[in-house]
Motif scaffolding. Structure first.
Motif, short mmCIF file in Angstrom:
data_model
loop_
_atom_site.label_atom_id
_atom_site.label_comp_id
_atom_site.label_asym_id
_atom_site.label_seq_id
_atom_site.Cartn_x
_atom_site.Cartn_y
_atom_site.Cartn_z
N UNK A 32 0.87 -1.18 0.00
CA UNK A 32 0.00 0.00 0.00
C UNK A 32 0.91 1.23 0.00
N UNK A 33 0.94 1.95 -1.12
CA UNK A 33 1.84 3.09 -1.24
C UNK A 33 1.23 4.33 -0.58
N UNK A 34 1.96 4.93 0.34
CA UNK A 34 1.57 6.21 0.94
C UNK A 34 2.35 7.29 0.20
N UNK A 35 1.63 8.11 -0.57
CA UNK A 35 2.27 9.05 -1.50
C UNK A 35 1.36 10.24 -1.74
N UNK A 36 1.92 11.37 -2.13
CA UNK A 36 1.09 12.51 -2.47
C UNK A 36 0.06 12.15 -3.54
N UNK A 37 -1.14 12.69 -3.40
CA UNK A 37 -2.19 12.43 -4.37
C UNK A 37 -2.14 13.37 -5.57
N UNK A 38 -1.32 14.42 -5.49
CA UNK A 38 -1.38 15.49 -6.48
C UNK A 38 -0.55 15.23 -7.74
N UNK A 39 0.25 14.18 -7.73
CA UNK A 39 1.13 13.93 -8.86
C UNK A 39 1.42 12.44 -8.98
N UNK A 40 1.78 12.01 -10.19
CA UNK A 40 2.27 10.64 -10.36
C UNK A 40 3.63 10.47 -9.68
N UNK A 41 4.35 11.56 -9.49
CA UNK A 41 5.64 11.51 -8.80
C UNK A 41 5.42 11.76 -7.31
N UNK A 42 6.51 11.86 -6.56
CA UNK A 42 6.39 12.21 -5.14
C UNK A 42 6.50 13.71 -4.91
N UNK A 43 6.58 14.47 -5.99
CA UNK A 43 6.61 15.94 -5.92
C UNK A 43 5.20 16.45 -6.22
N UNK A 44 4.48 16.99 -5.24
CA UNK A 44 3.10 17.40 -5.46
C UNK A 44 2.94 18.50 -6.51
#
Length: 565
Positions: A494-506
């Motif tokens: 289960x990946x915990x990651x920003x929702x705003x981008x496919x990357x980890x940079x929002x």
């Protein structure tokens, strides 16, 4: 052109408060065939369906399952929950028997910045204020069960620590259903001998709790209790795991959750039955409503519409690779929600300029929708694109989106359920029924159970986020290896990651490629049966914004709530 979003001066809460709601016992009997004795009412307009009744449905055939997901969210708004509600109303409008399943809102974002989770405009579930606030108390029960376990851990250590828990290796944090950054990292048990042994501690928001994940994945009360007992709360000095069952915590925790486990039944503004039950976030948890609500709805309706949180790269991927993997559920179609406004933001347009036609930016932003379409197709599922109409959308912009989607082999349909309710999404409903009836969806998982944990993370990063690779430090790799040695190598991630981008940079919009996903931390959720990979700067305890939504929420002398969306 029909009335569209933001042309109606009424707020969501005004529309909801003016709605004529049907008594829930009456609606349940007429629409679902559930007799009053099988319901536990919470007032006149919400009720829990008894677990005995849920069990009695096991031999009934299932209806068709429709998953609603979206593009990567932007401040312009996409309207995924509104679409879930409007689409279900629309299915009933065109003569189908449909109901919907949503997550329960968390108080954190309700008083923070995200807003509510009951839809909007004339595509809402009601009673809206109840749903967005305390509802039936499920989240309070989940928080209480979580913190009971926390208390039992410290109490066990205080009274002699017979299990040999290493205070430096307590893996169980505390939980509260509120955004409060000051609680992220702290020291507990200060004040001397009478208060226990000081140790580092911290809080997660309740929706990130493993108890929430277990609650939403449990098939019944016995499964819930077993999973609670399997929670690994700490380790001994020689690294042996200590489980909640070792502390005899799973029984009393299940007692606190017994009533909450039954699905909550409410209705839309148009009298469509809706289950709202469970609510893990999709950026820090698995982002789906309870298995019990979904499987029960499938026995009661011919079409069940459910949503997965945030974009299809987060909630959508987890719905399939975690929820479907564990339950055998398979969507018959997927709806991807977008707005032309949001696509232009992905193309670089500032929020204040969104009302101006900008075909060049829209074309750039379409890459985000395109990638979500491709990802859904990777899972073997047929997507339908639903575009929420806004009054500023131009004919040229609409034509561009439809043409681009046609080149991808998917149908893009304009929807106006925010302003018109079910009839405003009738074309989307017809397109969805067509996709379901085609029988072309044949769901496949992204990775097999026996793939090593680090490769599961890498596969999601490369296949779904289009990353070049992952960056994972040796101590984190060693942690994953220890999970595999403990027998958890076959669980999903289960990946915990920003929702705003496919990357980890929002701030990286549209469809970034060739980036690196940094895995900062991994956590074992042994009861929920998945491993959480915390990527980038994501926090499992959000903070409030500079001007929180709480500043606008108030109650008048007549008891009427104002400012709640």
């Amino acid at each position: 052109m029909p009335a569209s979003q933001h042309t109606n001066p009424k707020t969501d809460i005004q529309i909801a408060q003016e709605a004529i709601k049907r008594p829930i016992m009456e609606l349940a009997k007429e629409k679902l065939g559930i007799a009053p004795e099988n319901l536990d009412p919470y007032g006149h307009y919400k009720a829990k369906v008894s677990m005995d009744y849920v069990k009695s449905l096991k031999d009934k055939p299932n209806g068709k399952l429709i998953l609603v997901s979206a593009i990567s969210p932007t401040p312009a708004g996409e309207g995924k929950t509104t679409t879930t509600v409007g689409l279900t109303d629309a299915l009933n409008h065109i003569g189908k028997k449909a109901m919907l399943c949503l997550r329960e809102p968390s108080l954190g974002p309700s008083f923070g910045m995200k807003g509510g989770a009951a839809g909007g405009g004339y595509a809402q579930v009601v009673p809206m204020e109840d749903i967005n606030l305390h509802f039936t108390g499920d989240f309070h029960a989940i928080g209480a069960a979580h913190n009971l376990l926390s208390a039992l851990i410290d109490n066990h250590i205080y009274w002699g620590n017979a299990l040999g828990i290493d205070g430096r290796r307590v893996a169980w944090r505390r939980a509260i259903d509120m955004n409060d950054r000051s609680l992220r990292q702290m020291v507990s048990s200060l004040g001397g001998v009478a208060n226990g042994f000081p140790r580092e501690d911290g809080f997660d928001i309740t929706v990130a709790s493993e108890v929430m994940a277990i609650f939403c994945l449990a098939k019944d009360l016995e499964d819930l209790k077993t999973r609670l007992g399997n929670i690994i709360v700490a380790y001994t000095r020689d690294r042996k795991p200590v489980r909640a069952a070792d502390l005899k915590a799973h029984g009393p925790m299940a007692v606190l959750l017994k009533d909450a486990l039954a699905p909550n039944l409410v209705q839309t503004l148009e009298g469509t039955p809706a289950f709202i039950h469970g609510g893990p976030f999709a950026n820090i948890a698995h982002g789906c409503n309870s298995v019990l609500a979904t499987t029960t709805a499938l026995k009661l309706a011919d079409y069940v519409v459910t949503e997965a949180g945030f974009g299809a790269d987060l909630g959508g991927e987890k719905f399939i690779d975690i929820k479907c993997r564990k339950t055998g559920l398979k969507p018959d179609a997927v709806v991807l929600v977008a707005t032309i406004r949001a696509l232009k933001m992905h193309g670089g347009v500032k929020k204040e300029d969104l009302k101006t036609e900008n075909l060049k930016a829209l074309e750039v932003g379409m890459s985000n929708l395109q990638r979500h379409v491709e990802n859904v197709q990777k899972f073997g599922l047929v997507p339908v694109v639903s575009i929420n109409r806004f009054s500023a959308d131009t004919d040229a912009e609409i034509a561009l989106v439809k043409s681009a989607c046609a080149k991808l082999g998917v149908e893009a349909v304009m929807a106006d359920h925010w302003a018109e309710g079910g009839k405003g999404a009738a074309d989307v409903a017809r397109a969805v029924v067509k996709a379901v009836d085609s029988g072309k969806s044949n769901m496949k998982l992204l990775y097999p159970d026996d793939m090593p944990l680090v490769e599961k993370i890498r596969t999601i990063a490369k296949e779904i986020y289009r990353a070049r690779d992952i960056a994972i430090a040796k101590p984190v790799q060693d942690q994953l290896a220890s999970f595999e040695a403990m027998g958890f190598g076959k669980v999903p991630v289960c990946i915990a990651k920003t929702q705003y981008s496919f990357s980890t940079n929002p701030d990286s919009k549209a469809a970034p490629n060739d980036h690196v996903v940094t895995v900062r931390e991994v956590r074992l959720s042994a009861g929920a049966e998945f491993v959480v990979a915390v990527c980038g700067d994501i926090m499992t305890m959000p903070g409030l914004p500079k001007v929180p939504a709480a500043n606008s929420i108030d109650i008048g002398p007549d008891g009427k709530i104002v400012g709640l969306f």
